[in-house]
Scaffold this motif. Structure first.
Motif, PDB file in Angstrom:
ATOM      1  N   VAL A 696       1.001  -1.308   0.093  1.00  0.00           N
ATOM      2  CA  VAL A 696       0.062   0.327  -0.490  1.00  0.00           C
ATOM      3  C   VAL A 696       0.364   0.949  -0.389  1.00  0.00           C
ATOM      4  N   ILE A 697       0.752   2.157  -0.441  1.00  0.00           N
ATOM      5  CA  ILE A 697       1.202   3.620  -0.935  1.00  0.00           C
ATOM      6  C   ILE A 697       0.400   4.794  -0.874  1.00  0.00           C
ATOM      7  N   VAL A 698       0.458   5.308  -0.040  1.00  0.00           N
ATOM      8  CA  VAL A 698      -0.424   6.450   0.251  1.00  0.00           C
ATOM      9  C   VAL A 698       0.680   8.023   0.119  1.00  0.00           C
ATOM     10  N   ILE A 699       0.147   8.391  -1.089  1.00  0.00           N
ATOM     11  CA  ILE A 699       0.337   9.424  -1.466  1.00  0.00           C
ATOM     12  C   ILE A 699      -0.110  10.961  -1.206  1.00  0.00           C
ATOM     13  N   GLY A 700       0.249  11.963  -0.468  1.00  0.00           N
ATOM     14  CA  GLY A 700      -0.637  12.987   0.188  1.00  0.00           C
ATOM     15  C   GLY A 700       0.483  13.892   0.807  1.00  0.00           C
ATOM     16  N   THR A 701      -0.263  14.402   2.533  1.00  0.00           N
ATOM     17  CA  THR A 701       0.033  15.129   3.625  1.00  0.00           C
ATOM     18  C   THR A 701      -0.354  14.293   4.822  1.00  0.00           C
ATOM     19  N   LYS A 702       0.655  14.741   5.643  1.00  0.00           N
ATOM     20  CA  LYS A 702       0.269  14.389   7.088  1.00  0.00           C
ATOM     21  C   LYS A 702      -0.727  14.294   7.568  1.00  0.00           C
ATOM     22  N   LYS A 703      -1.092  16.249   7.235  1.00  0.00           N
ATOM     23  CA  LYS A 703      -2.435  17.408   7.669  1.00  0.00           C
ATOM     24  C   LYS A 703      -4.004  16.435   7.017  1.00  0.00           C
ATOM     25  N   ALA A 704      -3.676  15.712   5.668  1.00  0.00           N
ATOM     26  CA  ALA A 704      -5.346  15.514   5.556  1.00  0.00           C
ATOM     27  C   ALA A 704      -5.194  13.806   5.973  1.00  0.00           C
ATOM     28  N   LEU A 705      -3.961  13.086   5.776  1.00  0.00           N
ATOM     29  CA  LEU A 705      -4.051  11.735   6.506  1.00  0.00           C
ATOM     30  C   LEU A 705      -5.197  12.209   8.574  1.00  0.00           C
ATOM     31  N   ALA A 706      -4.778  13.339   8.864  1.00  0.00           N
ATOM     32  CA  ALA A 706      -5.223  13.504   9.895  1.00  0.00           C
ATOM     33  C   ALA A 706      -6.912  14.161  10.415  1.00  0.00           C
ATOM     34  N   ILE A 707      -6.566  14.823   9.219  1.00  0.00           N
ATOM     35  CA  ILE A 707      -8.055  14.748   8.817  1.00  0.00           C
ATOM     36  C   ILE A 707      -8.950  13.978   9.379  1.00  0.00           C
ATOM     37  N   ALA A 708      -9.320  12.469   8.080  1.00  0.00           N
ATOM     38  CA  ALA A 708      -9.388  12.098   7.908  1.00  0.00           C
ATOM     39  C   ALA A 708      -9.888  10.681   9.609  1.00  0.00           C
ATOM     40  N   ILE A 709      -8.747  11.050  10.039  1.00  0.00           N
ATOM     41  CA  ILE A 709      -8.655  10.561  10.896  1.00  0.00           C
ATOM     42  C   ILE A 709      -9.485  10.478  11.995  1.00  0.00           C
ATOM     43  N   ARG A 710      -9.547  12.272  12.354  1.00  0.00           N
ATOM     44  CA  ARG A 710     -10.023  12.649  13.565  1.00  0.00           C
ATOM     45  C   ARG A 710     -11.909  12.465  12.851  1.00  0.00           C
ATOM     46  N   ASN A 711     -12.024  12.241  11.438  1.00  0.00           N
ATOM     47  CA  ASN A 711     -13.538  12.299  11.192  1.00  0.00           C
ATOM     48  C   ASN A 711     -14.032  11.086  11.604  1.00  0.00           C
TER      49      ASN A 711
END
Length: 737
Positions: A696-711
């Motif tokens: 699995v390769i995730v491409i993006g930003t840690k900020k976007a990941l954090a938003i998804a995980i919090r929601n």
């Protein structure tokens, strides 16, 4: 945008290729070959159903576009007969006439020369003079030639009412010569009966036909449209007061005019208005009739199943458990042992948990014990790939739910139902989280009363694409014992895909980079701009992953994205990946889409006649212009599509995470960027990660990941299945932890 007028005139040329087509309004950019000019001419304008090979007379004016140079903008068009032998051959080779492809076109022109089209149109029996043409082929050509003329007449009529060529073709396919009559009498029929044409398109036609905005016909159709839109969002029903307001806003009708339309729709059994008292709704619930039938049917059928006696009664369950572990060379943990015992005692149960928690091992043990006791076992899953995994894990045949239920095109429904149930003592369904209400209802109708039913899935994944929240509602009702697994088994902890999936599901950031140097199956690439993310994705698919890991670009790698639109939405990703990964020149353009031989494609609607279903992925094996067919290979099964049916397919180099439910891929690449903000949710990220099997390769930003995980607020769906189920009282109900 600035255009410079040069001159106005008329040109005639043969269409070489279509470079752009807008499916909504028919706006077309094409290259045509004009007699006397060496270069191809770019023409732009609106034309119904332009096809490569046909000859058009165009009226308009030459313009110089600041970026694209000289082009001919036409305002009028007329289809004419090609004048040269080469033109006639190219016209017939285009796939316009079913039964004539490039080889046959060459033979016909060689025989009849400039009279070829006249022979086909007025003296078709002369085709017998061409060697190798059978009576069946002549009939096919005659039908296609006549139909081509009819469809063009229908297109011209419908274009006057704002119908695009693509939609006109669909309407003609549904109604044939009756198309114009149907549209004039009730254009709203199109929204119900023609795939791809919704209420909004039908409403535009109705307005041009003079049907007033406050027409009862429009209001009744509009209510069904709004409920359908809400069903697409996952709702089984909508509260009456909110629905009234929604219909008033969307249809631009005063609320006072709507009750009559609601009563008419209810009287015609198109909707069901159910009086519900007290919480959770405190309002009437309005259903589309098929959804009401399905939801009440699930409650009734589960009740019947739970109330029926258990067939299997083991004298020594402990001995059976020991034998199963010995035969399978496994050791079950305490929680797994309790789950297997529940499966031996109960008529219905749910097993839920994330990857690596031992669900597959339990299925193996249960099926082994039932087999050893001569019980008939049926295994199924929503997708072909999930069914294949069940077979590999258990050694028992497993089918998709649709194939298990045996749809019959003759009677228009599943053969397996309450009158003709499955021959089974144990029914196990995997990936149940993606089973929607309608499919669950049809499944339960086919489960015999004597059988034990085990529903397996991951309740923390995205809910089903279709309406309802079946597995969550069943668990929440408490009427069915549920085994919930959270602990990752030791051997599964070696996979960072599994570890990070559980971290995300628990609200924690995944581990990557220096935090886990040993990780060889989960990577995070930090990229902020969508354009750069697109470049990285293309490079990974085309070169990096095949070179470093040895995976096959087309068969092993799947790009998953939260969105359909935008730079890294599924649509644009597919266009870029097709251009970079498939060099084939054997292609066909229809309805604004270009398909090439070798393309990875996805079916986007259930087609029971072809036995292919929404989400099935295949590869284009061939394009036959003579037969006007595209053949797609779905895991060894060849399925033919008429050119007119190609709107059922989309490119699948990239797909939405929702569409990937129930599937596993060796490699998953997933962009997660701030631009996805509105769709960033924990269960979406979790579902995407768990689709990857080896990398699995995730491409993006840690900020976007954090938003998804919090929601972690899953979108609420209106459903009363839980409430219907809680009225069932059968024995003691409990959840095991």
């Amino acid at each position: 945008m600035v255009y410079y007028l040069v001159m106005a005139e008329e040109i005639k040329g043969q269409v070489e290729r279509i470079t752009f087509y807008n499916e909504e309004n028919g706006y077309t950019i094409a290259k045509i070959r004009v007699h006397g000019r060496a270069d191809l001419v770019t023409v732009v304008g609106t034309v119904p159903g332009m096809t490569p090979g046909e000859v058009l007379k165009l009226e308009g004016e030459w313009q110089t576009h600041p970026r694209y140079g000289q082009q001919f903008k036409f305002v009028a068009h007329e289809s004419v007969i090609p004048a040269t032998l080469a033109g006639i051959e190219r016209y017939l080779s285009s796939g316009l006439i079913k039964g004539i492809g490039p080889v046959m076109a060459k033979r016909l022109v060689a025989k009849f020369g400039e009279e070829t089209l006249d022979v086909i149109g007025h003296d078709i029996e002369r085709l017998r003079e061409v060697e190798g043409i059978a009576e069946k082929r002549i009939d096919m050509i005659r039908t296609a030639w006549d139909q081509q003329k009819e469809i063009r007449d229908v297109m011209v009529f419908l274009q006057g009412y704002g119908v695009s060529p693509a939609y006109a073709g669909k309407i003609f396919k549904q109604y044939g010569r009756e198309s114009i009559t149907v549209v004039r009498e009730n254009p709203y029929r199109l929204a119900e009966e023609v795939f791809g044409i919704g209420f909004l398109t039908a409403d535009k036609i109705a307005a041009k036909l003079g049907i007033p905005k406050d027409s009862p016909l429009r209001a009744k159709a509009g209510i069904q449209y709004v409920l359908g839109q809400l069903a697409d969002e996952g709702h089984m029903f909508y509260p009456f007061k909110q629905l009234m307001a929604e219909c008033s806003k969307i249809l631009d009708i005063d609320e006072a005019q709507l009750p009559e339309a609601f009563h008419a729709a209810e009287a015609e059994k198109r909707i069901v208005i159910e009086n519900t008292e007290g919480p959770p709704l405190n309002d009437r619930a309005v259903y589309l009739t098929p959804l009401h039938v399905a939801e009440t049917g699930i409650a009734r059928l589960l009740n019947d199943l739970l109330a029926s006696p258990k067939q299997l009664h083991l004298m020594d369950r402990e001995a059976a458990l020991k034998a199963a572990q010995k035969d399978l060379s496994i050791t079950l943990a305490d929680q797994q042992l309790r789950a297997v015992l529940e499966a031996l005692d109960r008529k219905v149960m749910v097993i839920t948990g994330g990857p690596g928690t031992g669900k597959t091992t339990i299925i193996r043990a249960i099926t082994h014990i039932y087999t050893a006791n001569r019980q008939k076992i049926v295994l199924a899953a929503p997708t072909g790939r999930a069914a294949k995994r069940m077979f590999e894990a258990t050694g028992h045949e497993a089918k998709t739910i649709h194939r298990l239920l045996e749809f019959s095109p003759r009677i228009g429904k599943f053969k397996r139902d309450e009158q003709e149930p499955l021959d089974a003592d144990l029914v196990v369904i995997d990936e149940t989280s993606m089973v929607d209400t309608a499919l669950m209802y049809n499944l339960l109708k086919a489960v015999p009363r004597r059988a034990t039913l085990i529903l397996v899935g991951d309740v923390d994944q995205l809910p089903s694409v279709g309406p309802g929240n079946v597995i969550r509602d069943i668990i929440a009702s408490g009427v069915v014992p549920t085994v919930r697994f959270n602990e990752i088994f030791r051997q599964a902890r070696q996979s960072m895909i599994i570890v990070n999936a559980h971290r995300v599901n628990s609200g924690e950031m995944p581990e990557f980079g220096k935090e886990r140097e040993s990780s060889t199956d989960f990577y995070f690439l930090e990229v902020e701009e969508p354009e750069k993310a697109l470049q990285r994705i293309v490079a990974l698919c085309k070169e990096k992953i095949p070179e470093k890991f040895g995976y096959n670009t087309l068969t092993d790698i799947q790009v998953l994205t939260p969105m359909h639109k935008g730079t890294i939405g599924a649509s644009n990703l597919n266009a870029e990946l097709q251009r970079e990964l498939n060099p084939s020149k054997d292609e066909i353009a229809r309805a604004g889409r270009t398909f090439k031989r070798g393309d990875k494609v996805m079916q986007i609607r259930n087609n029971y006649d072809k036995d292919v279903y929404n989400g099935d992925i295949g590869r284009i094996a061939s394009i036959d212009r003579e037969e006007q067919q595209v053949t797609v290979n779905f895991d060894g099964k060849l399925v033919a599509y008429e050119f007119a049916e190609l709107d059922e397919l989309v490119l699948a180099y990239a797909t939405s995470i929702h569409k990937a439910q129930g599937c596993e891929y060796p490699v998953v690449i997933m962009p997660i960027l701030i631009q996805h903000f509105i769709l960033l949710q924990r269960n979406l990220l979790y579902t995407g990660i768990t689709r990857g099997k080896k990398l699995v390769i995730v491409i993006g930003t840690k900020k976007a990941l954090a938003i998804a995980i919090r929601n972690n607020k899953t979108q609420m769906r209106y459903t009363l299945l839980k409430e219907r189920l809680t009225t069932i009282v059968v024995g003691s109900h409990k959840e095991l932890h």
